[in-house]
Write a protein that holds these residues in place. Structure first.
Motif, mmCIF file in Angstrom:
data_model
loop_
_atom_site.group_PDB
_atom_site.id
_atom_site.type_symbol
_atom_site.label_atom_id
_atom_site.label_comp_id
_atom_site.label_asym_id
_atom_site.label_seq_id
_atom_site.Cartn_x
_atom_site.Cartn_y
_atom_site.Cartn_z
ATOM 1 N N MET A 81 43.547 -7.981 -14.392
ATOM 2 C CA MET A 81 44.354 -9.193 -14.325
ATOM 3 C C MET A 81 44.293 -9.818 -12.927
ATOM 4 O O MET A 81 44.523 -11.001 -12.767
ATOM 5 C CB MET A 81 45.810 -8.892 -14.701
ATOM 6 N N ASP A 82 43.952 -8.998 -11.939
ATOM 7 C CA ASP A 82 43.842 -9.480 -10.558
ATOM 8 C C ASP A 82 42.454 -10.024 -10.240
ATOM 9 O O ASP A 82 42.174 -10.421 -9.113
ATOM 10 C CB ASP A 82 44.194 -8.363 -9.580
ATOM 11 N N GLY A 83 41.560 -10.039 -11.236
ATOM 12 C CA GLY A 83 40.218 -10.577 -11.043
ATOM 13 C C GLY A 83 39.205 -9.564 -10.529
ATOM 14 O O GLY A 83 38.028 -9.888 -10.382
ATOM 15 N N LYS A 84 39.642 -8.326 -10.282
ATOM 16 C CA LYS A 84 38.723 -7.297 -9.777
ATOM 17 C C LYS A 84 37.946 -6.654 -10.923
ATOM 18 O O LYS A 84 38.466 -6.467 -12.024
ATOM 19 C CB LYS A 84 39.499 -6.222 -9.008
ATOM 20 N N TYR A 85 36.706 -6.290 -10.626
ATOM 21 C CA TYR A 85 35.819 -5.646 -11.591
ATOM 22 C C TYR A 85 36.435 -4.348 -12.104
ATOM 23 O O TYR A 85 36.923 -3.538 -11.316
ATOM 24 C CB TYR A 85 34.479 -5.358 -10.905
ATOM 25 N N THR A 86 36.421 -4.157 -13.431
ATOM 26 C CA THR A 86 36.968 -2.931 -14.014
ATOM 27 C C THR A 86 35.958 -2.186 -14.881
ATOM 28 O O THR A 86 36.317 -1.242 -15.572
ATOM 29 C CB THR A 86 38.235 -3.231 -14.842
ATOM 30 N N GLY A 87 34.702 -2.586 -14.862
ATOM 31 C CA GLY A 87 33.671 -1.801 -15.532
ATOM 32 C C GLY A 87 33.162 -2.382 -16.840
ATOM 33 O O GLY A 87 33.640 -3.403 -17.330
ATOM 34 N N ALA A 103 51.284 -10.826 -21.609
ATOM 35 C CA ALA A 103 52.380 -11.474 -20.883
ATOM 36 C C ALA A 103 53.016 -10.496 -19.893
ATOM 37 O O ALA A 103 53.315 -10.866 -18.753
ATOM 38 C CB ALA A 103 53.425 -12.000 -21.862
ATOM 39 N N GLU A 104 53.211 -9.249 -20.303
ATOM 40 C CA GLU A 104 53.804 -8.240 -19.415
ATOM 41 C C GLU A 104 52.878 -7.945 -18.234
ATOM 42 O O GLU A 104 53.326 -7.820 -17.092
ATOM 43 C CB GLU A 104 54.099 -6.955 -20.194
ATOM 44 N N ALA A 105 51.576 -7.847 -18.486
ATOM 45 C CA ALA A 105 50.612 -7.601 -17.403
ATOM 46 C C ALA A 105 50.608 -8.769 -16.414
ATOM 47 O O ALA A 105 50.556 -8.559 -15.197
ATOM 48 C CB ALA A 105 49.209 -7.380 -17.980
ATOM 49 N N LYS A 106 50.687 -9.992 -16.918
ATOM 50 C CA LYS A 106 50.730 -11.165 -16.036
ATOM 51 C C LYS A 106 52.022 -11.179 -15.230
ATOM 52 O O LYS A 106 52.023 -11.521 -14.048
ATOM 53 C CB LYS A 106 50.593 -12.459 -16.851
ATOM 54 N N ARG A 107 53.135 -10.805 -15.870
ATOM 55 C CA ARG A 107 54.425 -10.760 -15.170
ATOM 56 C C ARG A 107 54.385 -9.740 -14.041
ATOM 57 O O ARG A 107 54.817 -10.012 -12.920
ATOM 58 C CB ARG A 107 55.556 -10.413 -16.149
ATOM 59 N N LYS A 108 53.827 -8.562 -14.316
ATOM 60 C CA LYS A 108 53.728 -7.521 -13.279
ATOM 61 C C LYS A 108 52.834 -7.975 -12.129
ATOM 62 O O LYS A 108 53.128 -7.700 -10.970
ATOM 63 C CB LYS A 108 53.201 -6.222 -13.884
#
Length: 196
Positions: A81-87, A103-108
């Motif tokens: 969600m932060d734009g970093k590569y996750t594989g 929505a919860e991931a974006k809120r966090k």
């Protein structure tokens, strides 16, 4: 194999689900549409939840975004969600994320971003978050005595329990919920004929 069939109810609100082995049950059309959508392969822009992490790039349960899909055995390239590569992931390593999970991931993420900004602001003045000093100009965030929310005042006394005696409008009250307006180091007091 699932073969949805309309039951023939007069109101048309139920769909009968049938396998090759007989009846399974009933579903509302909305439930059936959602199940069919969730069964579709993930595509670029979709969000997924990691069920099997890849090489330390992600964590189980993490929400990721599909950034590329190819025809290989490991078809999904992702980012957090932060734009970093996750594989890269196999189809079995991911499940489609629900709207609520996204929505919860974006809120966090937003909460983490705000905390980082707050820490940076306090760090810029050489203090820890919430470290007030005598002489700081502050705004009250709760009503106490004759100080309504939004009162601008000066910290007259600091207490170890994090309550601060605030002088404003000729009155002093203890407050715990404050916003820093100007640190004491930046306040200039002009007395009498000192006006430039």
């Amino acid at each position: 194999m699932m073969n949805p069939k309309h039951t023939g109810h007069s109101d048309g609100t139920k769909v009968q689900l049938v396998t090759d082995y007989g009846k399974v049950g009933f579903a509302n059309p909305d439930q059936l549409v959602k199940a069919i959508e969730e069964a579709q392969p993930l595509k670029v822009g979709d969000y997924a939840k990691v069920v099997e992490p890849t090489a330390g790039f992600s964590a189980k349960g993490q929400i990721v975004k599909i950034t590329k899909v190819d025809d290989s055995d490991i078809p999904y390239n992702t980012q957090g969600m932060d734009g970093k590569y996750t594989g890269w992931y196999e189809a079995t390593d991911l499940v489609r994320a629900t709207d609520e999970e996204v929505a919860e991931a974006k809120r966090k993420l937003e909460e983490k971003r705000r905390l980082h900004e707050l820490e940076a602001k306090w760090h810029a003045i050489g203090r820890k978050v919430g470290e007030f000093k005598r002489g700081d100009v502050v705004k009250t965030l709760q009503e106490v005595g004759g100080h309504p929310v939004g009162t601008i005042g000066v910290i007259a006394k600091w207490e170890p329990d994090h309550s601060h005696l605030i002088e404003a409008n000729g009155e002093t009250y203890f407050h715990m919920a404050l916003e820093l307006i100007a640190p004491v180091e930046s306040v200039v007091n002009l007395h009498g004929g000192d006006v430039a």
